[in-house]
Scaffold this active site. Structure first.
Site, PDB file in Angstrom:
ATOM      1  CG  LEU A 148      -2.069  -0.924   1.370  1.00 25.09           C
ATOM      2  CD1 LEU A 148      -2.784  -0.688   2.701  1.00 25.09           C
ATOM      3  CD2 LEU A 148      -3.039  -0.772   0.215  1.00 25.09           C
ATOM      4  CG  ASP A 149       0.726   4.344  -2.989  1.00 28.46           C
ATOM      5  OD1 ASP A 149       1.550   3.502  -3.370  1.00 28.46           O
ATOM      6  OD2 ASP A 149      -0.015   4.993  -3.755  1.00 28.46           O
ATOM      7  NE  ARG A 150       5.964   7.918   5.046  1.00 27.62           N
ATOM      8  CZ  ARG A 150       7.078   8.592   5.289  1.00 27.62           C
ATOM      9  NH1 ARG A 150       7.928   8.822   4.295  1.00 27.62           N
ATOM     10  NH2 ARG A 150       7.354   9.028   6.496  1.00 27.62           N
ATOM     11  NE  ARG A 262      -1.417   8.893  -4.896  1.00 23.94           N
ATOM     12  CZ  ARG A 262      -0.309   9.034  -4.192  1.00 23.94           C
ATOM     13  NH1 ARG A 262       0.319   7.966  -3.728  1.00 23.94           N
ATOM     14  NH2 ARG A 262       0.168  10.239  -3.950  1.00 23.94           N
TER      15      ARG A 262
END
Length: 331
Positions: A148-150, A262
């Site tokens: 998962l992205d930060r 995104r």
């Protein structure tokens, strides 16, 4: 361990190495087997040395999806790999447990908070996996199943056995999982727009930071990306605060590309609220003043087949408080 803990470490260039596959690794795909043994080597390079024939099993050329078997002899060519972290660097990682959504002998599913990387590297000394290992010193095996992205919160799977890791990663690769996110985007999302099918391409900024953009199907570096979107609710514009209408979306990804949600939403003209890479920077500033201090992207639901029993597991992580207060009322 992914990444390097405690800043820069020296890289090591080994000679040709022959690794014998043990019982625990039997049945694993060759590419995943190599990722484990060639720590710090980029995936693109791993696939390159497989294609070129530098990696061999029992002296024969093989493909990336070949399953290794117990007793196989795998030839690893000389490549530069990240040096193992020192004991001092490992001790410097603060132990931390995270909210558990599901756990048994095979895996643990946690609710990852935003602002925490999943692993160390790229300027981050440590992440979820390093902290969890420190909090559970008795655990013989803990590995990330996916990423998962930060800045994204929500469901993150961690395998507690090599066999579980292999089977779960196969499901992610074969798109047998069902992953749905909640995203708050600028503007009113057209309810009729339900599928985003645009190829993506990675590129680097002048400072070396990774980015992704929509490209064309004939681009040799294009990666197909499919995103399904369902409009859940819309919040009206707040003119006094300079905020436009905001739409809450349920977003299901059928491919797992870097920054896929995104980039797809931004390219459709509806950037995610608080996204500092692909969103509307002026709007982000106004949202921050109004109290939204992070990107509104949350890994909400995840379904997968249990790696041991085959039972279909359905998990859900509710919106954290800092996002829940921004959820538009349905209606």
């Amino acid at each position: 361990m992914n990444g390097i803990i405690g800043g820069k470490s020296a890289a090591v260039t080994p000679a040709v190495k022959i690794v014998t596959v043990d019982a625990e690794s039997a049945g694993q795909r060759l590419d995943n087997f190599l990722m484990r043994h060639l720590k710090g080597v980029p995936k693109t390079h791993v696939y390159r040395i497989i294609r070129s024939g530098e990696v061999r099993i029992n002296k024969g050329r093989v493909a990336a999806d070949t399953r290794v078997q117990e007793g196989d002899e795998v030839r690893l060519p000389p490549v530069r790999v990240a040096a193992a972290p020192t004991e001092e660097a490992v001790r410097a990682v603060p132990p931390r447990e995270f909210p558990v959504l599901y756990e048994d002998d095979a895996l643990v599913a946690i609710d990852k908070p935003a602002g925490t990387a999943v692993h160390g590297g790229s300027g981050v000394s440590f992440g979820v996996i390093e902290q969890l290992r420190r909090a559970r010193p008795e655990a013989r095996f803990l590995e990330l199943v996916h990423r998962l992205d930060r800045d994204t919160s929500g469901i993150l799977l961690i395998a507690k056995k090599r066999s579980a890791l292999t089977r779960l990663q196969d499901q992610f690769r074969e798109r047998a999982t069902d992953k749905t996110y909640l995203a708050l985007v600028q503007g009113t999302w057209p309810a009729r727009q339900k599928v985003l099918d645009q190829p993506l391409r990675k590129y680097l900024l002048p400072d070396g930071e990774r980015r992704v953009r929509v490209t064309t199907a004939d681009d040799p570096e294009a990666m197909r990306a499919i995103t399904l979107v369902k409009l859940r609710s819309v919040a009206p514009a707040r003119t006094l605060q300079g905020l436009p209408a905001l739409s809450l979306l349920e977003v299901t990804i059928k491919t797992g590309r870097t920054h896929q949600i995104r980039v797809h939403l931004s390219s459709a003209g509806h950037g995610i609220a608080g996204d500092d890479k692909y969103g509307d920077f002026d709007l982000n500033g106004r949202l921050q003043k109004a109290g939204l201090g992070r990107m509104f992207l949350h890994a909400w639901r995840l379904q997968f087949d249990h790696p041991a029993s085959g039972e279909r597991i359905a998990l859900q992580a509710e919106l954290p408080p800092e996002l829940a207060r921004w959820e538009p009322a349905a209606g």
